[in-house]
Design a protein around this motif. Structure first.
Motif, PDB file in Angstrom:
ATOM      1  N   LYS A   1     117.100 -89.206  35.906  1.00 29.53           N
ATOM      2  CA  LYS A   1     116.641 -89.806  37.162  1.00 29.53           C
ATOM      3  C   LYS A   1     115.841 -88.859  38.042  1.00 29.53           C
ATOM      4  O   LYS A   1     115.217 -89.294  39.002  1.00 29.53           O
ATOM      5  CB  LYS A   1     117.841 -90.307  37.973  1.00 29.53           C
ATOM      6  N   CYS A   2     115.863 -87.581  37.730  1.00 30.36           N
ATOM      7  CA  CYS A   2     115.207 -86.595  38.595  1.00 30.36           C
ATOM      8  C   CYS A   2     113.690 -86.748  38.572  1.00 30.36           C
ATOM      9  O   CYS A   2     113.093 -87.001  37.527  1.00 30.36           O
ATOM     10  CB  CYS A   2     115.585 -85.186  38.171  1.00 30.36           C
ATOM     11  N   ARG A   3     113.109 -86.585  39.716  1.00 31.36           N
ATOM     12  CA  ARG A   3     111.661 -86.701  39.870  1.00 31.36           C
ATOM     13  C   ARG A   3     110.923 -85.583  39.132  1.00 31.36           C
ATOM     14  O   ARG A   3     109.807 -85.760  38.680  1.00 31.36           O
ATOM     15  CB  ARG A   3     111.339 -86.642  41.364  1.00 31.36           C
TER      16      ARG A   3
ATOM     17  N   GLY B   1     113.384 -85.792  31.211  1.00 32.40           N
ATOM     18  CA  GLY B   1     114.545 -86.064  30.381  1.00 32.40           C
ATOM     19  C   GLY B   1     114.847 -84.917  29.434  1.00 32.40           C
ATOM     20  O   GLY B   1     115.980 -84.743  29.023  1.00 32.40           O
ATOM     21  N   LYS B   2     113.840 -84.131  29.082  1.00 39.12           N
ATOM     22  CA  LYS B   2     114.042 -82.992  28.194  1.00 39.12           C
ATOM     23  C   LYS B   2     113.792 -81.661  28.881  1.00 39.12           C
ATOM     24  O   LYS B   2     114.493 -80.690  28.632  1.00 39.12           O
ATOM     25  CB  LYS B   2     113.118 -83.094  26.974  1.00 39.12           C
ATOM     26  N   TYR B   3     112.778 -81.613  29.733  1.00 37.25           N
ATOM     27  CA  TYR B   3     112.401 -80.370  30.403  1.00 37.25           C
ATOM     28  C   TYR B   3     112.304 -80.581  31.901  1.00 37.25           C
ATOM     29  O   TYR B   3     111.928 -81.657  32.359  1.00 37.25           O
ATOM     30  CB  TYR B   3     111.051 -79.857  29.887  1.00 37.25           C
ATOM     31  N   CYS B   4     112.634 -79.552  32.658  1.00 37.88           N
ATOM     32  CA  CYS B   4     112.523 -79.589  34.109  1.00 37.88           C
ATOM     33  C   CYS B   4     111.214 -78.909  34.500  1.00 37.88           C
ATOM     34  O   CYS B   4     110.968 -77.753  34.125  1.00 37.88           O
ATOM     35  CB  CYS B   4     113.702 -78.876  34.751  1.00 37.88           C
ATOM     36  N   ALA B   5     110.372 -79.607  35.228  1.00 33.60           N
ATOM     37  CA  ALA B   5     109.066 -79.060  35.617  1.00 33.60           C
ATOM     38  C   ALA B   5     109.222 -77.852  36.534  1.00 33.60           C
ATOM     39  O   ALA B   5     108.478 -76.872  36.418  1.00 33.60           O
ATOM     40  CB  ALA B   5     108.237 -80.139  36.298  1.00 33.60           C
ATOM     41  N   LEU B   6     110.180 -77.902  37.452  1.00 29.97           N
ATOM     42  CA  LEU B   6     110.372 -76.771  38.372  1.00 29.97           C
ATOM     43  C   LEU B   6     110.839 -75.523  37.634  1.00 29.97           C
ATOM     44  O   LEU B   6     110.361 -74.419  37.890  1.00 29.97           O
ATOM     45  CB  LEU B   6     111.384 -77.146  39.458  1.00 29.97           C
ATOM     46  N   GLU B   7     111.786 -75.707  36.718  1.00 36.37           N
ATOM     47  CA  GLU B   7     112.293 -74.570  35.965  1.00 36.37           C
ATOM     48  C   GLU B   7     111.210 -73.986  35.062  1.00 36.37           C
ATOM     49  O   GLU B   7     111.073 -72.781  34.930  1.00 36.37           O
ATOM     50  CB  GLU B   7     113.498 -75.011  35.124  1.00 36.37           C
TER      51      GLU B   7
ATOM     52  N   ILE C   1     116.586 -78.830  29.071  1.00 32.34           N
ATOM     53  CA  ILE C   1     117.514 -78.960  30.193  1.00 32.34           C
ATOM     54  C   ILE C   1     118.946 -78.960  29.690  1.00 32.34           C
ATOM     55  O   ILE C   1     119.260 -79.584  28.690  1.00 32.34           O
ATOM     56  CB  ILE C   1     117.259 -80.286  30.944  1.00 32.34           C
ATOM     57  N   HIS C   2     119.791 -78.247  30.407  1.00 33.63           N
ATOM     58  CA  HIS C   2     121.229 -78.295  30.133  1.00 33.63           C
ATOM     59  C   HIS C   2     121.852 -79.194  31.197  1.00 33.63           C
ATOM     60  O   HIS C   2     121.531 -79.073  32.377  1.00 33.63           O
ATOM     61  CB  HIS C   2     121.828 -76.888  30.195  1.00 33.63           C
ATOM     62  N   PRO C   3     122.726 -80.129  30.813  1.00 30.13           N
ATOM     63  CA  PRO C   3     123.266 -81.092  31.787  1.00 30.13           C
ATOM     64  C   PRO C   3     123.954 -80.450  32.987  1.00 30.13           C
ATOM     65  O   PRO C   3     123.873 -80.967  34.094  1.00 30.13           O
ATOM     66  CB  PRO C   3     124.273 -81.906  30.984  1.00 30.13           C
ATOM     67  N   TYR C   4     124.629 -79.312  32.779  1.00 32.32           N
ATOM     68  CA  TYR C   4     125.349 -78.698  33.891  1.00 32.32           C
ATOM     69  C   TYR C   4     124.393 -78.082  34.904  1.00 32.32           C
ATOM     70  O   TYR C   4     124.708 -78.002  36.087  1.00 32.32           O
ATOM     71  CB  TYR C   4     126.343 -77.655  33.383  1.00 32.32           C
ATOM     72  N   GLU C   5     123.230 -77.629  34.456  1.00 31.90           N
ATOM     73  CA  GLU C   5     122.240 -77.101  35.398  1.00 31.90           C
ATOM     74  C   GLU C   5     121.726 -78.213  36.301  1.00 31.90           C
ATOM     75  O   GLU C   5     121.529 -78.022  37.494  1.00 31.90           O
ATOM     76  CB  GLU C   5     121.078 -76.459  34.643  1.00 31.90           C
ATOM     77  N   CYS C   6     121.507 -79.395  35.736  1.00 27.50           N
ATOM     78  CA  CYS C   6     121.038 -80.531  36.538  1.00 27.50           C
ATOM     79  C   CYS C   6     122.130 -81.040  37.476  1.00 27.50           C
ATOM     80  O   CYS C   6     121.828 -81.557  38.545  1.00 27.50           O
ATOM     81  CB  CYS C   6     120.580 -81.673  35.640  1.00 27.50           C
TER      82      CYS C   6
ATOM     83  N   ASN D   1     114.262 -93.114  41.586  1.00 21.87           N
ATOM     84  CA  ASN D   1     114.418 -94.521  41.984  1.00 21.87           C
ATOM     85  C   ASN D   1     114.361 -94.692  43.494  1.00 21.87           C
ATOM     86  O   ASN D   1     113.773 -95.651  43.993  1.00 21.87           O
ATOM     87  CB  ASN D   1     115.734 -95.082  41.444  1.00 21.87           C
ATOM     88  N   ILE D   2     114.954 -93.791  44.246  1.00 24.80           N
ATOM     89  CA  ILE D   2     114.935 -93.881  45.711  1.00 24.80           C
ATOM     90  C   ILE D   2     113.514 -93.682  46.214  1.00 24.80           C
ATOM     91  O   ILE D   2     113.066 -94.372  47.132  1.00 24.80           O
ATOM     92  CB  ILE D   2     115.901 -92.852  46.326  1.00 24.80           C
TER      93      ILE D   2
END
Length: 169
Positions: A66-68, A72-78, A92-97, A107-108
């Motif tokens: 759900k993150c902007r 789903g696989k990679y975080c753009a900021l990281e 991405i590791h789920p605990y980092e998110c 969605n918001i």
């Protein structure tokens, strides 16, 4: 099975000292050490801990989806923070998110972009009614007195009309 082990004298002294402290024979102590080493992975983990870890992993995966800033696989900021020529993006590791401070729900953000037409129509009707009332009250001072048309009829605006529009709002 019998195993013969040659132990250096200093280790033998430490082993004998430990056996005397615990009150067990050296063979029992070695057996307990072997059992602890080989069976430590098979210990029972409390059910609550397993459920908590599974729930945390599930919520972390949901937040990653759900993150902007995530696909789903990679975080753009990281990926941007680790921008090196030699390094590749890490998944991405789920605990980092789960504990990410930059999390922004996609969605918001989409809901904020879409205006609600019902509210806009109500605001338009209320503004139109306000303008009519203003012209009615201050029309004499301005030298302007138009005829009020409501639903294809000529009539005066009453308190009931105002109350009805405000209640619908």
């Amino acid at each position: 099975m019998r195993i013969g082990i040659d132990i250096p004298p200093d280790v033998e002294r430490a082993l004998m000292r430990k056996c005397e402290e615990l009150g067990v024979s050296p063979s029992e102590f070695v057996n307990q050490l072997l059992e602890w080493y080989f069976f430590k992975r098979k210990r029972e983990i409390p059910k609550e801990i397993v459920e908590f870890v599974n729930f945390a992993r599930k919520k972390g995966i949901e937040k990653a989806k759900k993150c902007r800033y995530s696909d789903g696989k990679y975080c753009a900021l990281e990926t941007y923070m680790r921008l090196d020529l030699d390094s590749e993006p890490q998944a991405i590791h789920p605990y980092e998110c789960l504990f990410c401070v930059y999390y922004s729900d996609r969605n918001i953000e989409e809901k904020r972009k879409k205006p609600d037409m019902k509210d806009a129509e109500r605001a338009y009707m209320l503004a139109k009614l306000s303008a009519k009332i203003l012209v009615k009250e201050l029309g004499d001072q301005l030298g302007y007195r138009p005829k009020m048309k409501v639903e294809n009829e000529e009539r005066e605006i009453g308190k009931d009309d105002i109350r009805k529009l405000v209640e619908d709002w």
